[in-house]
Design a protein around this motif. Structure first.
Motif, PDB file in Angstrom:
ATOM      1  N   PRO A 325       0.822  -1.212   0.000  1.00 50.03           N
ATOM      2  CA  PRO A 325       0.000   0.000   0.000  1.00 50.03           C
ATOM      3  C   PRO A 325       0.854   1.260   0.000  1.00 50.03           C
ATOM      4  O   PRO A 325       1.889   1.339   0.679  1.00 50.03           O
ATOM      5  CB  PRO A 325      -0.807  -0.123   1.289  1.00 50.03           C
ATOM      6  N   ALA A 326       0.413   2.251  -0.765  1.00 51.39           N
ATOM      7  CA  ALA A 326       1.178   3.495  -0.894  1.00 51.39           C
ATOM      8  C   ALA A 326       0.902   4.464   0.247  1.00 51.39           C
ATOM      9  O   ALA A 326       1.669   5.395   0.471  1.00 51.39           O
ATOM     10  CB  ALA A 326       0.848   4.165  -2.232  1.00 51.39           C
ATOM     11  N   GLY A 327      -0.200   4.288   0.953  1.00 55.34           N
ATOM     12  CA  GLY A 327      -0.552   5.192   2.034  1.00 55.34           C
ATOM     13  C   GLY A 327      -1.161   4.438   3.192  1.00 55.34           C
ATOM     14  O   GLY A 327      -1.199   3.201   3.208  1.00 55.34           O
ATOM     15  N   PRO A 328      -1.663   5.153   4.199  1.00 54.12           N
ATOM     16  CA  PRO A 328      -2.286   4.496   5.351  1.00 54.12           C
ATOM     17  C   PRO A 328      -3.391   3.541   4.909  1.00 54.12           C
ATOM     18  O   PRO A 328      -4.203   3.872   4.047  1.00 54.12           O
ATOM     19  CB  PRO A 328      -2.845   5.668   6.164  1.00 54.12           C
ATOM     20  N   THR A 329      -3.407   2.344   5.521  1.00 53.31           N
ATOM     21  CA  THR A 329      -4.287   1.271   5.051  1.00 53.31           C
ATOM     22  C   THR A 329      -4.897   0.528   6.221  1.00 53.31           C
ATOM     23  O   THR A 329      -4.221   0.263   7.224  1.00 53.31           O
ATOM     24  CB  THR A 329      -3.485   0.281   4.179  1.00 53.31           C
ATOM     25  N   LEU A 330      -6.162   0.212   6.088  1.00 50.36           N
ATOM     26  CA  LEU A 330      -6.855  -0.667   7.034  1.00 50.36           C
ATOM     27  C   LEU A 330      -6.947  -2.056   6.415  1.00 50.36           C
ATOM     28  O   LEU A 330      -7.406  -2.202   5.282  1.00 50.36           O
ATOM     29  CB  LEU A 330      -8.254  -0.123   7.341  1.00 50.36           C
ATOM     30  N   PHE A 331      -6.476  -3.056   7.139  1.00 51.40           N
ATOM     31  CA  PHE A 331      -6.563  -4.451   6.730  1.00 51.40           C
ATOM     32  C   PHE A 331      -7.646  -5.116   7.570  1.00 51.40           C
ATOM     33  O   PHE A 331      -7.754  -4.859   8.775  1.00 51.40           O
ATOM     34  CB  PHE A 331      -5.243  -5.185   6.973  1.00 51.40           C
ATOM     35  N   ASN A 332      -8.423  -6.017   6.960  1.00 52.14           N
ATOM     36  CA  ASN A 332      -9.415  -6.741   7.759  1.00 52.14           C
ATOM     37  C   ASN A 332      -9.715  -8.106   7.162  1.00 52.14           C
ATOM     38  O   ASN A 332      -9.387  -8.403   6.025  1.00 52.14           O
ATOM     39  CB  ASN A 332     -10.686  -5.917   7.962  1.00 52.14           C
ATOM     40  N   LYS A 333     -10.347  -8.959   7.997  1.00 55.11           N
ATOM     41  CA  LYS A 333     -10.811 -10.274   7.540  1.00 55.11           C
ATOM     42  C   LYS A 333     -11.855 -10.781   8.526  1.00 55.11           C
ATOM     43  O   LYS A 333     -11.657 -10.719   9.746  1.00 55.11           O
ATOM     44  CB  LYS A 333      -9.656 -11.281   7.452  1.00 55.11           C
ATOM     45  N   THR A 334     -12.958 -11.271   7.968  1.00 50.63           N
ATOM     46  CA  THR A 334     -13.983 -11.908   8.780  1.00 50.63           C
ATOM     47  C   THR A 334     -13.786 -13.424   8.759  1.00 50.63           C
ATOM     48  O   THR A 334     -13.096 -13.964   7.888  1.00 50.63           O
ATOM     49  CB  THR A 334     -15.383 -11.600   8.243  1.00 50.63           C
ATOM     50  N   GLY A 335     -14.423 -14.101   9.702  1.00 45.19           N
ATOM     51  CA  GLY A 335     -14.387 -15.559   9.724  1.00 45.19           C
ATOM     52  C   GLY A 335     -15.575 -16.118  10.476  1.00 45.19           C
ATOM     53  O   GLY A 335     -15.965 -15.575  11.524  1.00 45.19           O
ATOM     54  N   SER A 336     -16.162 -17.186   9.940  1.00 42.83           N
ATOM     55  CA  SER A 336     -17.328 -17.795  10.579  1.00 42.83           C
ATOM     56  C   SER A 336     -17.283 -19.305  10.416  1.00 42.83           C
ATOM     57  O   SER A 336     -16.828 -19.818   9.388  1.00 42.83           O
ATOM     58  CB  SER A 336     -18.625 -17.285   9.950  1.00 42.83           C
ATOM     59  N   THR A 337     -17.769 -20.009  11.421  1.00 38.24           N
ATOM     60  CA  THR A 337     -18.144 -21.419  11.297  1.00 38.24           C
ATOM     61  C   THR A 337     -19.568 -21.522  11.827  1.00 38.24           C
ATOM     62  O   THR A 337     -20.181 -20.514  12.188  1.00 38.24           O
ATOM     63  CB  THR A 337     -17.200 -22.338  12.091  1.00 38.24           C
ATOM     64  N   GLY A 338     -20.119 -22.726  11.906  1.00 38.28           N
ATOM     65  CA  GLY A 338     -21.491 -22.867  12.363  1.00 38.28           C
ATOM     66  C   GLY A 338     -21.740 -22.299  13.744  1.00 38.28           C
ATOM     67  O   GLY A 338     -22.820 -21.780  14.023  1.00 38.28           O
ATOM     68  N   GLY A 339     -20.720 -22.353  14.615  1.00 42.79           N
ATOM     69  CA  GLY A 339     -20.917 -21.910  15.990  1.00 42.79           C
ATOM     70  C   GLY A 339     -20.025 -20.779  16.444  1.00 42.79           C
ATOM     71  O   GLY A 339     -20.051 -20.429  17.630  1.00 42.79           O
ATOM     72  N   PHE A 340     -19.241 -20.185  15.544  1.00 38.26           N
ATOM     73  CA  PHE A 340     -18.285 -19.155  15.950  1.00 38.26           C
ATOM     74  C   PHE A 340     -18.285 -17.999  14.955  1.00 38.26           C
ATOM     75  O   PHE A 340     -18.543 -18.195  13.753  1.00 38.26           O
ATOM     76  CB  PHE A 340     -16.865 -19.731  16.020  1.00 38.26           C
ATOM     77  N   GLY A 341     -17.956 -16.799  15.452  1.00 39.93           N
ATOM     78  CA  GLY A 341     -17.810 -15.635  14.594  1.00 39.93           C
ATOM     79  C   GLY A 341     -16.569 -14.854  14.975  1.00 39.93           C
ATOM     80  O   GLY A 341     -16.339 -14.589  16.160  1.00 39.93           O
ATOM     81  N   ALA A 342     -15.757 -14.491  13.986  1.00 37.10           N
ATOM     82  CA  ALA A 342     -14.495 -13.797  14.236  1.00 37.10           C
ATOM     83  C   ALA A 342     -14.369 -12.587  13.325  1.00 37.10           C
ATOM     84  O   ALA A 342     -14.958 -12.540  12.237  1.00 37.10           O
ATOM     85  CB  ALA A 342     -13.312 -14.744  14.003  1.00 37.10           C
ATOM     86  N   TYR A 343     -13.588 -11.614  13.766  1.00 30.59           N
ATOM     87  CA  TYR A 343     -13.267 -10.453  12.937  1.00 30.59           C
ATOM     88  C   TYR A 343     -11.931  -9.900  13.401  1.00 30.59           C
ATOM     89  O   TYR A 343     -11.656  -9.803  14.602  1.00 30.59           O
ATOM     90  CB  TYR A 343     -14.344  -9.383  13.051  1.00 30.59           C
ATOM     91  N   VAL A 344     -11.076  -9.552  12.432  1.00 29.90           N
ATOM     92  CA  VAL A 344      -9.759  -8.975  12.697  1.00 29.90           C
ATOM     93  C   VAL A 344      -9.614  -7.713  11.864  1.00 29.90           C
ATOM     94  O   VAL A 344      -9.951  -7.700  10.674  1.00 29.90           O
ATOM     95  CB  VAL A 344      -8.630  -9.964  12.347  1.00 29.90           C
ATOM     96  N   LEU A 345      -9.109  -6.681  12.497  1.00 35.11           N
ATOM     97  CA  LEU A 345      -8.905  -5.380  11.837  1.00 35.11           C
ATOM     98  C   LEU A 345      -7.623  -4.781  12.378  1.00 35.11           C
ATOM     99  O   LEU A 345      -7.363  -4.845  13.578  1.00 35.11           O
ATOM    100  CB  LEU A 345     -10.107  -4.493  12.137  1.00 35.11           C
ATOM    101  N   PHE A 346      -6.802  -4.192  11.481  1.00 34.38           N
ATOM    102  CA  PHE A 346      -5.633  -3.466  11.976  1.00 34.38           C
ATOM    103  C   PHE A 346      -5.234  -2.371  11.004  1.00 34.38           C
ATOM    104  O   PHE A 346      -5.460  -2.457   9.798  1.00 34.38           O
ATOM    105  CB  PHE A 346      -4.453  -4.391  12.281  1.00 34.38           C
ATOM    106  N   VAL A 347      -4.658  -1.298  11.590  1.00 33.82           N
ATOM    107  CA  VAL A 347      -4.175  -0.152  10.827  1.00 33.82           C
ATOM    108  C   VAL A 347      -2.739   0.102  11.260  1.00 33.82           C
ATOM    109  O   VAL A 347      -2.506   0.711  12.314  1.00 33.82           O
ATOM    110  CB  VAL A 347      -5.046   1.100  11.066  1.00 33.82           C
ATOM    111  N   PRO A 348      -1.757  -0.377  10.487  1.00 32.67           N
ATOM    112  CA  PRO A 348      -0.366  -0.241  10.923  1.00 32.67           C
ATOM    113  C   PRO A 348       0.043   1.196  11.220  1.00 32.67           C
ATOM    114  O   PRO A 348       0.763   1.460  12.193  1.00 32.67           O
ATOM    115  CB  PRO A 348       0.427  -0.817   9.744  1.00 32.67           C
ATOM    116  N   GLU A 349      -0.412   2.138  10.398  1.00 29.93           N
ATOM    117  CA  GLU A 349       0.007   3.529  10.594  1.00 29.93           C
ATOM    118  C   GLU A 349      -0.527   4.124  11.890  1.00 29.93           C
ATOM    119  O   GLU A 349       0.078   5.036  12.457  1.00 29.93           O
ATOM    120  CB  GLU A 349      -0.447   4.382   9.404  1.00 29.93           C
ATOM    121  N   GLN A 350      -1.646   3.604  12.371  1.00 25.40           N
ATOM    122  CA  GLN A 350      -2.191   4.047  13.644  1.00 25.40           C
ATOM    123  C   GLN A 350      -1.679   3.219  14.816  1.00 25.40           C
ATOM    124  O   GLN A 350      -1.969   3.524  15.975  1.00 25.40           O
ATOM    125  CB  GLN A 350      -3.727   3.967  13.611  1.00 25.40           C
TER     126      GLN A 350
END
Length: 382
Positions: A325-350
């Motif tokens: 990335p050339a500038g500030p960037t937010l990275f993310n990814k969701t994840g699910s199974t039948g009984g679980f829910g996940a989410y990850v988010l990060f902003v290196p510049e912050q």
């Protein structure tokens, strides 16, 4: 990397803060509490673990129960199914294999799986498989498919478009990508992740195959009131099979935010997953991670993680010069199974990263809104 002690609903920090670098522990806890407690009540979440990194310091918060049957609380050793967040590990392993010269992203799958030579899928490259742009592979394998190595499925697949023209989020796509990586490394996929990636990131309580000794730490997920764990399908270890703790997953996030501290080979591997390859609306698709220019509007994140983006094909435009990335960037990814829910988010510049894990598969928009609220309040106080 921070060493985290066992605790329940508490915050643990390391490394001294500069005078105005970040909120104090009580402020961080107040921010997370204000978001998570209403979230749990609204969506009937049995348990939640939240991990936050702010300016190199880590905080872990645990809420509720890992098992309703015996009132076992969530703690720092609780294992969660992280669903498709597992795909970021498959991407990292592939990038590691590329750095080592074991594969090239321009390779065709038939190079590693001769049964696929001459089929439509062999017109796609590993890059297309890793970015869901092979030409229209569906979200899931058919329910009736039982082959652990479904060569016949891939040989029979009919594309909806040329490779690189559409992005359709897909377990068969990413699953084949990870399987080709394992073949290139001449390793079993699960053992490769457990012996190469987890040690590199200091993830000491994470598994593809949960051993008997760790089973007591494995939370139960809840689906329609029943306690569940996911069931296997072809390539499930690759696409949604990692079980880990909030603390360990935060270590992976921290390594992604500051890869300079890694072994040079693994640093290049992690940085390889940050390269953007295809533009899909406001989102840039890399290997595993999805990227947005930062500052990012909440609606932009909701659109990028919408039902439409999960279930439907979207036009994809190949970036002329794939790059970090050339500038500030937010990275993310969701994840699910039948009984679980996940989410990850990060902003290196912050210097802020957030992990949300729950043992119920609650709506993705609620996860995005919760993480965004925590991000906004943390960055506002820096």
């Amino acid at each position: 990397m921070t060493t985290l002690r066992r605790c329940t609903t508490s915050v643990l920090l390391s490394l001294p803060l500069a005078a105005s670098a970040a909120p104090d522990p009580a402020a961080i806890r107040a921010i997370v509490d204000a978001t998570v407690r209403p979230l749990m009540a609204e969506h009937d979440l049995p348990g939640v673990a939240v991990a936050v990194t702010v300016d190199g310091q880590s905080a872990i918060f645990n809420y509720g129960l890992a098992s309703r049957a015996d009132n076992k609380p969530i703690d720092n050793r609780t294992l969660f199914e992280i669903g498709s967040v597992s795909k970021t590990f498959a991407a990292t392993l592939a990038s590691y294999a590329q750095v080592q010269g074991k594969l090239a992203l321009d390779d065709r799958p038939g190079k590693y799986w001769p049964a696929l030579k001459g089929s439509a899928i062999d017109k796609a490259t590993l890059l297309h498989l890793g970015t869901y742009t092979a030409g229209g592979l569906p979200l899931q394998f058919p329910d009736e498919l039982t082959e652990p190595l479904p060569a016949r499925y891939y040989r029979a697949w009919k594309p909806a478009g040329a490779p690189g023209t559409i992005r359709e989020y897909s377990n068969p796509s990413l699953g084949l990508f990870g399987h080709m990586t394992a073949r290139a490394l001449k390793r079993d996929y699960g053992s490769a992740v457990e012996s190469i990636l987890f040690p590199a990131f200091g993830m000491q309580h994470s598994y593809v195959n949960v051993p008997a000794a760790a089973r007591p730490d494995y939370a139960w997920g809840y689906l329609d009131g029943k306690a569940v764990h996911f069931t296997d399908e072809p390539f499930s270890a690759i696409t949604y099979g990692i079980r880990t703790t909030a603390a360990d997953l935060l270590r992976f996030v921290q390594a992604n935010m500051t890869p300079q501290g890694l072994d040079p080979t693994m640093r290049r591997a992690v940085e390889g997953t940050h390269v953007g390859y295809f533009k899909v609306g406001d989102m840039v698709q890399g290997l595993g991670w999805e990227q947005y220019a930062y500052p990012t509007k909440l609606q932009t994140l909701l659109d990028g993680n919408s039902e439409s983006m999960i279930w439907e094909p979207h036009p994809a435009t190949r970036l002329q010069t794939p790059a970090l990335p050339a500038g500030p960037t937010l990275f993310n990814k969701t994840g699910s199974t039948g009984g679980f829910g996940a989410y990850v988010l990060f902003v290196p510049e912050q210097k802020v990263g957030i992990v949300l894990l729950a043992n119920r598969n609650y709506p993705i928009p609620a996860r995005v809104k919760a993480a965004y609220a925590i991000l906004e309040r943390l960055t506002a106080q820096k």
